[in-house]
Design a protein around this motif. Structure first.
Motif, PDB file in Angstrom:
ATOM      1  N   SER A   1     -16.012  -3.401  -0.144  1.00 34.11           N
ATOM      2  CA  SER A   1     -17.161  -2.520  -0.318  1.00 34.11           C
ATOM      3  C   SER A   1     -17.470  -1.875   1.025  1.00 34.11           C
ATOM      4  CB  SER A   1     -18.360  -3.317  -0.845  1.00 34.11           C
ATOM      5  OG  SER A   1     -19.432  -2.451  -1.145  1.00 34.11           O
ATOM      6  N   GLY A   2     -16.706  -0.832   1.346  1.00 34.16           N
ATOM      7  CA  GLY A   2     -16.978  -0.079   2.556  1.00 34.16           C
ATOM      8  C   GLY A   2     -16.097  -0.378   3.737  1.00 34.16           C
ATOM      9  N   CYS A   3     -14.878  -0.805   3.522  1.00 32.87           N
ATOM     10  CA  CYS A   3     -13.977  -1.098   4.636  1.00 32.87           C
ATOM     11  C   CYS A   3     -12.899  -0.014   4.768  1.00 32.87           C
ATOM     12  CB  CYS A   3     -13.351  -2.475   4.427  1.00 32.87           C
ATOM     13  SG  CYS A   3     -12.395  -3.082   5.815  1.00 32.87           S
ATOM     14  N   LEU A   4     -12.126   0.190   3.733  1.00 37.11           N
ATOM     15  CA  LEU A   4     -10.994   1.123   3.765  1.00 37.11           C
ATOM     16  C   LEU A   4     -11.401   2.532   4.160  1.00 37.11           C
ATOM     17  CD1 LEU A   4      -7.993   1.765   3.147  1.00 37.11           C
ATOM     18  CD2 LEU A   4      -8.683   2.087   0.751  1.00 37.11           C
ATOM     19  N   HIS A   5     -12.550   2.984   3.710  1.00 35.36           N
ATOM     20  CA  HIS A   5     -12.923   4.388   3.921  1.00 35.36           C
ATOM     21  C   HIS A   5     -13.177   4.751   5.382  1.00 35.36           C
ATOM     22  CE1 HIS A   5     -17.436   3.330   3.049  1.00 35.36           C
ATOM     23  NE2 HIS A   5     -17.119   3.043   4.292  1.00 35.36           N
ATOM     24  N   GLY A   6     -13.298   3.785   6.264  1.00 31.42           N
ATOM     25  CA  GLY A   6     -13.546   4.069   7.673  1.00 31.42           C
ATOM     26  C   GLY A   6     -12.320   3.933   8.558  1.00 31.42           C
ATOM     27  N   MET A   7     -11.168   3.667   7.971  1.00 31.69           N
ATOM     28  CA  MET A   7      -9.968   3.377   8.756  1.00 31.69           C
ATOM     29  C   MET A   7      -9.141   4.617   9.063  1.00 31.69           C
ATOM     30  SD  MET A   7      -8.536   0.013   6.877  1.00 31.69           S
ATOM     31  CE  MET A   7      -9.209  -1.570   7.255  1.00 31.69           C
TER      32      MET A   7
ATOM     33  N   ILE B   1     -12.432   8.493   1.885  1.00 30.95           N
ATOM     34  CA  ILE B   1     -11.093   8.492   1.301  1.00 30.95           C
ATOM     35  C   ILE B   1     -11.203   9.040  -0.111  1.00 30.95           C
ATOM     36  CG2 ILE B   1     -11.258   6.085   0.506  1.00 30.95           C
ATOM     37  CD1 ILE B   1      -8.225   5.859   1.281  1.00 30.95           C
ATOM     38  N   GLY B   2     -10.284   9.916  -0.466  1.00 29.48           N
ATOM     39  CA  GLY B   2     -10.318  10.565  -1.772  1.00 29.48           C
ATOM     40  C   GLY B   2      -9.504   9.830  -2.828  1.00 29.48           C
ATOM     41  N   PHE B   3      -9.742  10.200  -4.066  1.00 31.04           N
ATOM     42  CA  PHE B   3      -9.084   9.583  -5.215  1.00 31.04           C
ATOM     43  C   PHE B   3      -7.565   9.634  -5.089  1.00 31.04           C
ATOM     44  CE2 PHE B   3      -7.168  10.025  -9.434  1.00 31.04           C
ATOM     45  CZ  PHE B   3      -7.618   8.868 -10.053  1.00 31.04           C
ATOM     46  N   GLU B   4      -7.025  10.808  -4.753  1.00 31.25           N
ATOM     47  CA  GLU B   4      -5.568  10.965  -4.688  1.00 31.25           C
ATOM     48  C   GLU B   4      -4.963  10.046  -3.639  1.00 31.25           C
ATOM     49  OE1 GLU B   4      -7.734  13.550  -4.598  1.00 31.25           O
ATOM     50  OE2 GLU B   4      -7.400  14.303  -6.643  1.00 31.25           O
ATOM     51  N   GLU B   5      -5.642   9.931  -2.489  1.00 36.86           N
ATOM     52  CA  GLU B   5      -5.101   9.059  -1.440  1.00 36.86           C
ATOM     53  C   GLU B   5      -5.148   7.595  -1.848  1.00 36.86           C
ATOM     54  OE1 GLU B   5      -5.559   7.763   3.244  1.00 36.86           O
ATOM     55  OE2 GLU B   5      -6.773   9.437   2.504  1.00 36.86           O
ATOM     56  N   VAL B   6      -6.235   7.160  -2.445  1.00 35.34           N
ATOM     57  CA  VAL B   6      -6.323   5.764  -2.883  1.00 35.34           C
ATOM     58  C   VAL B   6      -5.223   5.484  -3.899  1.00 35.34           C
ATOM     59  CG1 VAL B   6      -7.738   4.036  -4.062  1.00 35.34           C
ATOM     60  CG2 VAL B   6      -8.803   5.603  -2.428  1.00 35.34           C
ATOM     61  N   GLN B   7      -5.067   6.369  -4.856  1.00 37.21           N
ATOM     62  CA  GLN B   7      -4.044   6.188  -5.885  1.00 37.21           C
ATOM     63  C   GLN B   7      -2.645   6.145  -5.274  1.00 37.21           C
ATOM     64  OE1 GLN B   7      -4.318   9.183  -8.949  1.00 37.21           O
ATOM     65  NE2 GLN B   7      -4.025   7.674 -10.531  1.00 37.21           N
ATOM     66  N   ARG B   8      -2.373   7.057  -4.346  1.00 36.12           N
ATOM     67  CA  ARG B   8      -1.051   7.111  -3.702  1.00 36.12           C
ATOM     68  C   ARG B   8      -0.786   5.841  -2.897  1.00 36.12           C
ATOM     69  NH1 ARG B   8      -0.099   8.305   1.330  1.00 36.12           N
ATOM     70  NH2 ARG B   8      -2.031   9.470   1.660  1.00 36.12           N
TER      71      ARG B   8
END
Length: 195
Positions: free
Chosen positions: A110-116, A154-161
């Motif tokens: 909950s709020g880790c990946l998006h800041g990397m 981080i956007g949907f496409e990047e998370v999915q990829r």
């Protein structure tokens, strides 16, 4: 020490931690209280002061919360009391060598990946995959790009990829608990580990 680690140590030292104390993600409470999961082991990535880990432990999960800064981990341990939670100092980009274990049935972020950075995101995906049990659920709650000042997002496409190898996306959508002044600035992503 990475620039990300220095920044968060500095912010905790100043006491400027706007991410602490926000409501639990609705996607997390829906998942846990939906009645379809049997509590097993859970890993809380970037656990901060432990709100998510404590919540999971109160619902029967055996939780390991990881963060790389001592100050929030001390607060998290105080919150947990006698609950089945272990808080460990570890970097989410080095989980498999940190001694936190493996075979987790539920992994939450909950709020880790998006800041990397991009490089840290590569390592994060590899490490999360390494410590997940077959069939594990992964729940990520992240700000979208431009959703919050100071957070890359981080956007949907990047998370999915990034999770296309070894994971299947089960659901995704707006995260209403992170609503900011009427704007949907965060999304949730729920994956299952394929093997």
């Amino acid at each position: 020490m990475s620039s990300r680690q220095r920044l968060f140590r500095w912010l905790y030292r100043l006491g400027f931690t706007p991410w602490d104390g926000h409501p639990l993600a609705q996607s997390l409470t829906n998942l846990v209280e939906g009645g379809t999961l049997t509590p097993t082991t859970a890993l809380d990535l970037g656990c901060g002061t432990g709100d998510n880990a404590v919540y999971l432990a109160r619902h029967g999960w055996h939780v390991t919360g990881v963060d790389y800064i001592d100050k929030p981990l001390a607060k998290a341990r105080a919150k947990a009391g006698g609950l089945p939670v272990v808080f460990a100092k570890a970097d989410v980009t080095q989980l498999s060598s940190s001694g936190v274990g493996a075979g987790f049935g539920l992994i939450i972020d909950s709020g880790c990946l998006h800041g990397m950075s991009a490089a840290d995101r590569d390592a994060y995906v590899a490490e999360v995959s390494a410590v997940a049990a077959p069939g594990a659920l992964l729940l990520i709650v992240a700000f979208i790009p431009g959703g919050m000042t100071g957070v890359p997002g981080i956007g949907f496409e990047e998370v999915q990829r990034r999770f296309s190898a070894g994971w299947t996306l089960l659901s995704s959508g707006d995260e209403p608990a992170m609503d900011h002044n009427g704007a949907n600035v965060a999304r949730f992503y729920q994956f299952v580990r394929n093997f």
